[in-house]
Design a protein around this motif. Structure first.
Motif, mmCIF file in Angstrom:
data_model
loop_
_atom_site.group_PDB
_atom_site.id
_atom_site.type_symbol
_atom_site.label_atom_id
_atom_site.label_comp_id
_atom_site.label_asym_id
_atom_site.label_seq_id
_atom_site.Cartn_x
_atom_site.Cartn_y
_atom_site.Cartn_z
ATOM 1 N N LEU A 180 11.605 5.697 -9.136
ATOM 2 C CA LEU A 180 11.628 7.070 -9.658
ATOM 3 C C LEU A 180 12.181 7.105 -11.074
ATOM 4 C CD1 LEU A 180 12.948 9.005 -6.516
ATOM 5 C CD2 LEU A 180 10.645 9.152 -7.493
ATOM 6 N N ALA A 181 13.274 6.376 -11.322
ATOM 7 C CA ALA A 181 13.889 6.380 -12.656
ATOM 8 C C ALA A 181 13.003 5.681 -13.678
ATOM 9 C CB ALA A 181 15.262 5.706 -12.579
ATOM 10 N N MET A 182 12.433 4.535 -13.303
ATOM 11 C CA MET A 182 11.592 3.781 -14.231
ATOM 12 C C MET A 182 10.345 4.573 -14.624
ATOM 13 S SD MET A 182 11.803 0.027 -12.399
ATOM 14 C CE MET A 182 10.439 -0.625 -13.339
ATOM 15 N N LEU A 183 9.691 5.190 -13.629
ATOM 16 C CA LEU A 183 8.445 5.895 -13.929
ATOM 17 C C LEU A 183 8.693 7.192 -14.695
ATOM 18 C CD1 LEU A 183 6.296 5.331 -10.719
ATOM 19 C CD2 LEU A 183 6.251 4.104 -12.906
ATOM 20 N N ALA A 184 9.833 7.834 -14.461
ATOM 21 C CA ALA A 184 10.156 9.015 -15.270
ATOM 22 C C ALA A 184 10.254 8.621 -16.740
ATOM 23 C CB ALA A 184 11.460 9.644 -14.782
ATOM 24 N N GLU A 185 10.870 7.455 -17.010
ATOM 25 C CA GLU A 185 10.961 6.969 -18.387
ATOM 26 C C GLU A 185 9.590 6.540 -18.908
ATOM 27 O OE1 GLU A 185 13.149 3.374 -20.928
ATOM 28 O OE2 GLU A 185 13.803 3.838 -18.895
ATOM 29 N N LEU A 186 8.844 5.814 -18.094
ATOM 30 C CA LEU A 186 7.536 5.314 -18.525
ATOM 31 C C LEU A 186 6.577 6.452 -18.841
ATOM 32 C CD1 LEU A 186 5.889 2.565 -18.752
ATOM 33 C CD2 LEU A 186 5.021 3.121 -16.465
ATOM 34 N N TRP A 187 6.601 7.490 -18.016
ATOM 35 C CA TRP A 187 5.677 8.608 -18.181
ATOM 36 C C TRP A 187 6.231 9.713 -19.077
ATOM 37 C CZ3 TRP A 187 4.733 8.824 -12.195
ATOM 38 C CH2 TRP A 187 3.826 7.813 -11.832
ATOM 39 N N GLY A 188 7.496 9.615 -19.453
ATOM 40 C CA GLY A 188 8.088 10.619 -20.315
ATOM 41 C C GLY A 188 8.235 11.972 -19.656
ATOM 42 N N VAL A 189 8.646 11.979 -18.387
ATOM 43 C CA VAL A 189 8.830 13.232 -17.644
ATOM 44 C C VAL A 189 10.276 13.306 -17.154
ATOM 45 C CG1 VAL A 189 6.409 13.352 -16.955
ATOM 46 C CG2 VAL A 189 8.077 12.217 -15.445
ATOM 47 N N PRO A 190 10.770 14.501 -16.849
ATOM 48 C CA PRO A 190 12.140 14.608 -16.331
ATOM 49 C C PRO A 190 12.282 13.887 -14.992
ATOM 50 C CG PRO A 190 11.315 16.750 -17.053
ATOM 51 C CD PRO A 190 10.146 15.830 -17.045
ATOM 52 N N PRO A 191 13.361 13.153 -14.796
ATOM 53 C CA PRO A 191 13.564 12.495 -13.497
ATOM 54 C C PRO A 191 13.832 13.518 -12.407
ATOM 55 C CG PRO A 191 15.506 12.244 -14.874
ATOM 56 C CD PRO A 191 14.450 12.878 -15.745
ATOM 57 N N LEU A 192 13.561 13.133 -11.178
ATOM 58 C CA LEU A 192 13.863 14.006 -10.052
ATOM 59 C C LEU A 192 15.346 13.889 -9.716
ATOM 60 C CD1 LEU A 192 10.846 13.356 -7.640
ATOM 61 C CD2 LEU A 192 11.230 15.331 -9.125
ATOM 62 N N ASP A 213 0.838 -1.190 0.000
ATOM 63 C CA ASP A 213 0.000 0.000 0.000
ATOM 64 C C ASP A 213 0.879 1.249 0.000
ATOM 65 O OD1 ASP A 213 0.985 0.125 2.580
ATOM 66 O OD2 ASP A 213 -0.908 -0.417 3.546
ATOM 67 N N ASP A 214 0.286 2.396 0.344
ATOM 68 C CA ASP A 214 1.012 3.661 0.288
ATOM 69 C C ASP A 214 2.120 3.780 1.332
ATOM 70 O OD1 ASP A 214 -0.711 4.231 -1.723
ATOM 71 O OD2 ASP A 214 -1.731 5.907 -0.730
ATOM 72 N N SER A 215 2.214 2.829 2.253
ATOM 73 C CA SER A 215 3.316 2.855 3.205
ATOM 74 C C SER A 215 4.603 2.292 2.613
ATOM 75 C CB SER A 215 2.946 2.067 4.471
ATOM 76 O OG SER A 215 2.777 0.687 4.177
ATOM 77 N N ASN A 216 4.505 1.608 1.472
ATOM 78 C CA ASN A 216 5.695 1.090 0.803
ATOM 79 C C ASN A 216 6.455 2.246 0.164
ATOM 80 O OD1 ASN A 216 7.223 -0.008 -1.667
ATOM 81 N ND2 ASN A 216 6.675 -1.886 -0.576
ATOM 82 N N LEU A 217 7.776 2.230 0.296
ATOM 83 C CA LEU A 217 8.589 3.339 -0.200
ATOM 84 C C LEU A 217 8.503 3.470 -1.718
ATOM 85 C CD1 LEU A 217 10.275 5.429 1.268
ATOM 86 C CD2 LEU A 217 12.298 4.026 0.874
ATOM 87 N N MET A 218 8.308 2.363 -2.431
ATOM 88 C CA MET A 218 8.120 2.447 -3.880
ATOM 89 C C MET A 218 6.861 3.240 -4.219
ATOM 90 S SD MET A 218 9.090 -1.402 -5.205
ATOM 91 C CE MET A 218 8.429 -1.083 -6.857
ATOM 92 N N MET A 219 5.785 2.963 -3.518
ATOM 93 C CA MET A 219 4.535 3.684 -3.762
ATOM 94 C C MET A 219 4.673 5.153 -3.395
ATOM 95 S SD MET A 219 2.093 1.799 -5.075
ATOM 96 C CE MET A 219 0.485 2.352 -4.494
ATOM 97 N N ARG A 220 5.355 5.429 -2.284
ATOM 98 C CA ARG A 220 5.559 6.822 -1.895
ATOM 99 C C ARG A 220 6.385 7.564 -2.942
ATOM 100 N NH1 ARG A 220 8.284 6.594 3.703
ATOM 101 N NH2 ARG A 220 8.473 8.835 3.269
ATOM 102 N N ALA A 221 7.406 6.893 -3.501
ATOM 103 C CA ALA A 221 8.223 7.506 -4.545
ATOM 104 C C ALA A 221 7.393 7.764 -5.790
ATOM 105 C CB ALA A 221 9.410 6.603 -4.870
ATOM 106 N N ALA A 222 6.580 6.788 -6.174
ATOM 107 C CA ALA A 222 5.744 6.942 -7.371
ATOM 108 C C ALA A 222 4.776 8.102 -7.214
ATOM 109 C CB ALA A 222 4.993 5.637 -7.635
ATOM 110 N N ILE A 223 4.142 8.193 -6.068
ATOM 111 C CA ILE A 223 3.167 9.259 -5.823
ATOM 112 C C ILE A 223 3.859 10.618 -5.798
ATOM 113 C CG2 ILE A 223 1.570 10.173 -4.099
ATOM 114 C CD1 ILE A 223 0.965 7.181 -3.401
#
Length: 288
Positions: free
Chosen positions: A112-124, A65-75
């Motif tokens: 963070l890196a994967m979703l920046a690529e998947l969504w086509g947005v600049p990485p943080l 759920d949202d307590s997972n660090l992956m989910m927090r990073a994605a959000i």
């Protein structure tokens, strides 16, 4: 639908000097961080919503759920970049969690890196407030696989000279060492910083340099979990292990060896002698 797959390597603190404490309670650190060739497996697929599934040998106890660090990073990335899409995330958990090797932070950094690529947005960037807010180890994990010097509260990162080829044997006895308890047991919080890493060290020179550094959390962790003392002693007893110490706040310990062939030999001996320990031979990763 587009899917991205990647691996999140273990983070190993070869040194960890505690150099001070801020008024807000955060400790100041000076650490040489390397990444090891033993990894969690991650994937991300475009989805209208955000969700996470967790499998693998170390999945028990990992929230989805949202307590997972992956989910927090994605959000966090979704919010900062104004993304309306979601993602179906999967985590195949091969690294023990709460073990001093930053597996949750590595998973979050890779997310963070994967979703920046998947969504086509600049990485943080690593120093973005949203990244720092995810935890002290997430910024340095964004540097993987490059060895990195980490100072401050984990938010100040600097390059180090190339390391010689080498490998690690990672060993975790079946004990839990709460990070807060380890820091509470510290007797000194204002030690000296790490020595600068010289240019051009060969393997023997690197082992000597490493032996002259510290992990200030090792003694308090050993006082809480004597199995850590046993693990380090078992590694040091082998002549092919040039140095042995503890990573982070424990309980994972490491032995430094010359190459993967030696690491596999040591790992086999450790596994036979300690059947209930997690043992993994791993290369020290270097930038391509």
């Amino acid at each position: 639908m587009a899917t991205i797959k990647a691996t999140a390597p273990a983070k190993v603190n070869l040194t960890l000097h505690v150099t001070g404490r801020r008024d807000d309670g955060y400790h100041l650190l000076d650490s040489l961080v390397v990444f090891a060739g033993v990894c969690d497996q991650l994937s991300a697929t475009s989805s209208p919503d955000m969700r996470l599934s967790v499998t693998g040998p170390f999945s028990p106890g990992v929230p989805n759920d949202d307590s997972n660090l992956m989910m927090r990073a994605a959000i966090a990335l979704q919010r900062v970049r104004g993304v309306e899409l979601g993602a179906a995330l999967t985590l195949e958990k091969h690294l023990p969690h709460a073990a001093g090797i930053g597996s949750g932070s590595s998973d979050a950094a890779l997310t963070l890196a994967m979703l920046a690529e998947l969504w086509g947005v600049p990485p943080l960037p690593a120093d973005a407030p949203e990244v720092v807010a995810l935890g002290a180890d997430v910024p340095v994990c964004l540097q993987a696989p490059a060895p990195t010097r980490m100072t401050g509260i984990g938010d100040r990162l600097s390059d180090v000279p190339p390391l010689p080829d080498c490998a690690l044997v990672l060993v975790r006895p079946p004990v839990d060492v709460p990070t807060a308890a380890v820091f509470q047991a510290l007797t000194s919080r204002d030690g000296s910083g790490m020595d600068a890493l010289p240019q051009g060290l060969d393997y023997d020179g690197f082992a000597r340099w490493l032996a002259a550094q510290r992990n200030d959390l090792q003694a308090p962790a050993e006082s809480i979990a004597p199995a850590i003392t046993q693990a380090i002693a078992a590694l040091r007893a082998l002549p092919v292990v040039s140095y042995a110490g503890m990573s982070g706040s424990g309980a994972t310990c490491y032995g430094l060896v010359k190459d993967m062939a030696t690491a596999r030999q040591v790992a086999r001996r450790m596994q036979i002698a300690h059947m209930n320990w997690w043992v993994a031979p791993a290369a020290v990763l270097q930038p391509a």
